[in-house]
Design a protein around this motif. Structure first.
Motif, short mmCIF file in Angstrom:
data_model
loop_
_atom_site.label_atom_id
_atom_site.label_comp_id
_atom_site.label_asym_id
_atom_site.label_seq_id
_atom_site.Cartn_x
_atom_site.Cartn_y
_atom_site.Cartn_z
N LEU A 46 0.84 -1.21 0.00
CA LEU A 46 0.00 0.00 0.00
C LEU A 46 0.87 1.26 0.00
O LEU A 46 0.38 2.36 -0.21
N ARG A 48 3.61 1.52 -2.03
CA ARG A 48 4.49 1.38 -3.19
C ARG A 48 4.83 2.73 -3.83
O ARG A 48 3.99 3.63 -3.87
N GLY A 72 -10.28 6.87 -3.13
CA GLY A 72 -9.78 5.79 -2.28
C GLY A 72 -8.26 5.83 -2.23
O GLY A 72 -7.59 4.88 -2.58
N GLY A 73 -7.75 6.96 -1.80
CA GLY A 73 -6.30 7.22 -1.86
C GLY A 73 -5.45 6.28 -1.02
O GLY A 73 -4.26 6.11 -1.30
N GLY A 74 -6.01 5.69 0.03
CA GLY A 74 -5.23 4.77 0.89
C GLY A 74 -4.09 5.48 1.58
O GLY A 74 -4.28 6.48 2.27
N CYS A 77 -0.21 6.74 -2.02
CA CYS A 77 0.89 6.42 -2.95
C CYS A 77 0.70 7.05 -4.34
O CYS A 77 1.65 7.62 -4.88
N HIS A 78 -0.50 6.99 -4.87
CA HIS A 78 -0.69 7.55 -6.22
C HIS A 78 -0.66 9.08 -6.22
O HIS A 78 -0.07 9.69 -7.10
N ASP A 93 -10.80 9.61 0.83
CA ASP A 93 -10.94 8.26 1.36
C ASP A 93 -11.95 8.28 2.49
O ASP A 93 -12.11 9.29 3.18
N ILE A 94 -12.63 7.15 2.68
CA ILE A 94 -13.59 7.02 3.78
C ILE A 94 -12.90 6.59 5.07
O ILE A 94 -13.53 6.48 6.11
N ALA A 113 -13.78 11.73 2.80
CA ALA A 113 -15.04 11.87 2.06
C ALA A 113 -15.38 10.58 1.34
O ALA A 113 -14.49 9.83 0.92
N ASN A 114 -16.67 10.33 1.21
CA ASN A 114 -17.16 9.20 0.43
C ASN A 114 -17.51 9.72 -0.97
O ASN A 114 -18.22 10.72 -1.10
N LEU A 115 -16.99 9.03 -1.98
CA LEU A 115 -17.24 9.44 -3.36
C LEU A 115 -18.72 9.68 -3.63
O LEU A 115 -19.10 10.58 -4.37
N LEU A 130 -7.81 3.23 -8.64
CA LEU A 130 -6.76 2.25 -8.89
C LEU A 130 -6.65 1.19 -7.80
O LEU A 130 -7.01 1.43 -6.65
N MET A 131 -6.11 0.06 -8.16
CA MET A 131 -5.97 -1.15 -7.36
C MET A 131 -7.34 -1.84 -7.27
O MET A 131 -7.98 -1.84 -6.26
N ILE A 136 -14.90 -0.04 -5.67
CA ILE A 136 -15.62 1.00 -4.92
C ILE A 136 -17.07 1.13 -5.40
O ILE A 136 -17.94 1.56 -4.64
N1 SAH Z 1 -5.74 3.41 -4.06
C1 SAH Z 1 -4.98 2.87 -2.93
C2 SAH Z 1 -5.86 2.14 -1.91
C3 SAH Z 1 -6.72 1.03 -2.47
S1 SAH Z 1 -7.72 0.26 -1.24
C4 SAH Z 1 -3.89 1.98 -3.45
O1 SAH Z 1 -3.90 1.65 -4.64
O2 SAH Z 1 -3.01 1.58 -2.69
C5 SAH Z 1 -9.28 1.05 -1.53
C6 SAH Z 1 -9.42 2.35 -0.74
O3 SAH Z 1 -10.68 2.93 -1.10
C7 SAH Z 1 -9.47 2.17 0.76
O4 SAH Z 1 -8.55 3.05 1.37
C8 SAH Z 1 -10.92 2.51 1.14
O5 SAH Z 1 -11.04 3.08 2.43
C9 SAH Z 1 -11.31 3.48 0.05
N2 SAH Z 1 -12.76 3.58 -0.27
C10 SAH Z 1 -13.67 2.57 -0.33
N3 SAH Z 1 -14.88 3.03 -0.67
C11 SAH Z 1 -14.76 4.38 -0.86
C12 SAH Z 1 -15.68 5.42 -1.22
N4 SAH Z 1 -16.98 5.16 -1.47
N5 SAH Z 1 -15.22 6.69 -1.31
C13 SAH Z 1 -13.90 6.97 -1.06
N6 SAH Z 1 -12.98 6.03 -0.71
C14 SAH Z 1 -13.40 4.74 -0.59
#
Ligand code: SAH
Length: 244
Positions: A46, A48, A72-74, A77-78, A93-94, A113-115, A130-131, A136
């Motif tokens: 996560l 990378r 979903g930035g996690g 990394c991106h 990210d949520i 925030a939730n998308l 991504l990933m 999502i």
């Molecule tokens: N993009 C990152 C993380 C992928 S994991 C990477 O490639 O490493 C997916 C991420 O999406 C998690 O951090 C999760 O909390 C987030 N996520 C899930 N549902 C979401 C939503 N509805 N809105 C925003 N983020 C969300």
């Protein structure tokens, strides 16, 4: 469709990211599913860097232009890689603990925030998911809501880049034929639950989608789907452009 953010005591991936960032190592991030055997996400992946990313992801980062939204930035990394390239990116990210970690790691614009929340309104030129980012979306039945949201968020000429695996390989027989129950639920609809140390998350839906199914839905909602790159294991990067 869930439009909330997570409580800190229900945020296992965030807890793992937070640990890895603050201590340089983390325990096991366990993944459970009613459809699969127990699995584990190596927390290090996560974090990378650009050079450790799969080509699909590198390609998406290279093609991203203008104001970019990393959904979903996690760990960030991106978005961090985009910032290094001099690009303008916002990560949402949520997961509250992930957002804290992103800010501490130097993500300039990281938001909890939730998308799908109606309060998340702003416009972007590129949306990155991504990933297995299609995850999502959760379920095929959420496709209308997903595309409606994308129409609101995208500037004219904007595009979405998302990657997914086509899970059909799980149903492949020894002779190369595929055993898919066409009358059942779509084979890419998976339920997951994660656990890190004593933190247990709620079960959530995650959608893996094959390119053809994605294209059909995209067309229905006024988007054009293009397969930009194919991965090594039934995975691909798609570009979805809103038709003029
Ligand atoms: N993009 C990152 C993380 C992928 S994991 C990477 O490639 O490493 C997916 C991420 O999406 C998690 O951090 C999760 O909390 C987030 N996520 C899930 N549902 C979401 C939503 N509805 N809105 C925003 N983020 C969300």
């Amino acid at each position: 469709m869930n439009i909330a953010t997570l409580a800190k005591d229900k945020d296992p991936m965030g807890a793992a990211i937070h640990d890895y960032f603050t201590k340089g190592r983390a325990g096991k991030l366990q993944v459970f599913s009613s459809q699969f055997d127990e699995d584990e996400i190596p927390v290090k992946t996560l974090f990378r860097s650009m050079s450790d990313m799969p080509l699909l992801e590198q390609k998406a980062l290279q093609l991203a232009t203008g104001k970019i939204l990393d959904v979903g930035g996690g760990s960030g990394c991106h978005t961090l890689a985009l910032q290094e390239m001099g690009k303008d990116a916002c990560a949402i990210d949520i997961s509250p603990l992930s957002v804290e970690a992103m800010k501490a790691r130097g993500v300039k614009d990281a938001r909890l925030a939730n998308l799908f929340a109606p309060t998340f309104t702003e416009t972007f030129d590129t949306v990155l998911m991504l990933m297995n980012g299609s995850g999502i979306i959760g379920k095929l039945s959420n496709m209308p809501q997903f595309f409606i949201k994308m129409k609101q968020l995208l500037n004219p000429g904007g595009a979405i880049f998302l990657d997914s695996s086509d899970l059909k390989y799980l149903f492949e027989d020894e002779d190369g034929s595929f055993l898919i129950d066409l009358a059942g639920d779509y084979y890419g609809e998976i339920d997951f639950q994660m656990k890190y140390k004593h933190v247990e998350g709620d079960t959530f839906d995650w959608l893996y989608i094959d390119f053809q199914t994605l294209s059909l839905y995209a067309a229905e909602y006024g988007f054009e789907a293009e397969q930009i790159e194919e991965g090594e294991h039934y995975n691909y990067l798609a570009k979805l452009t809103l038709k003029a």
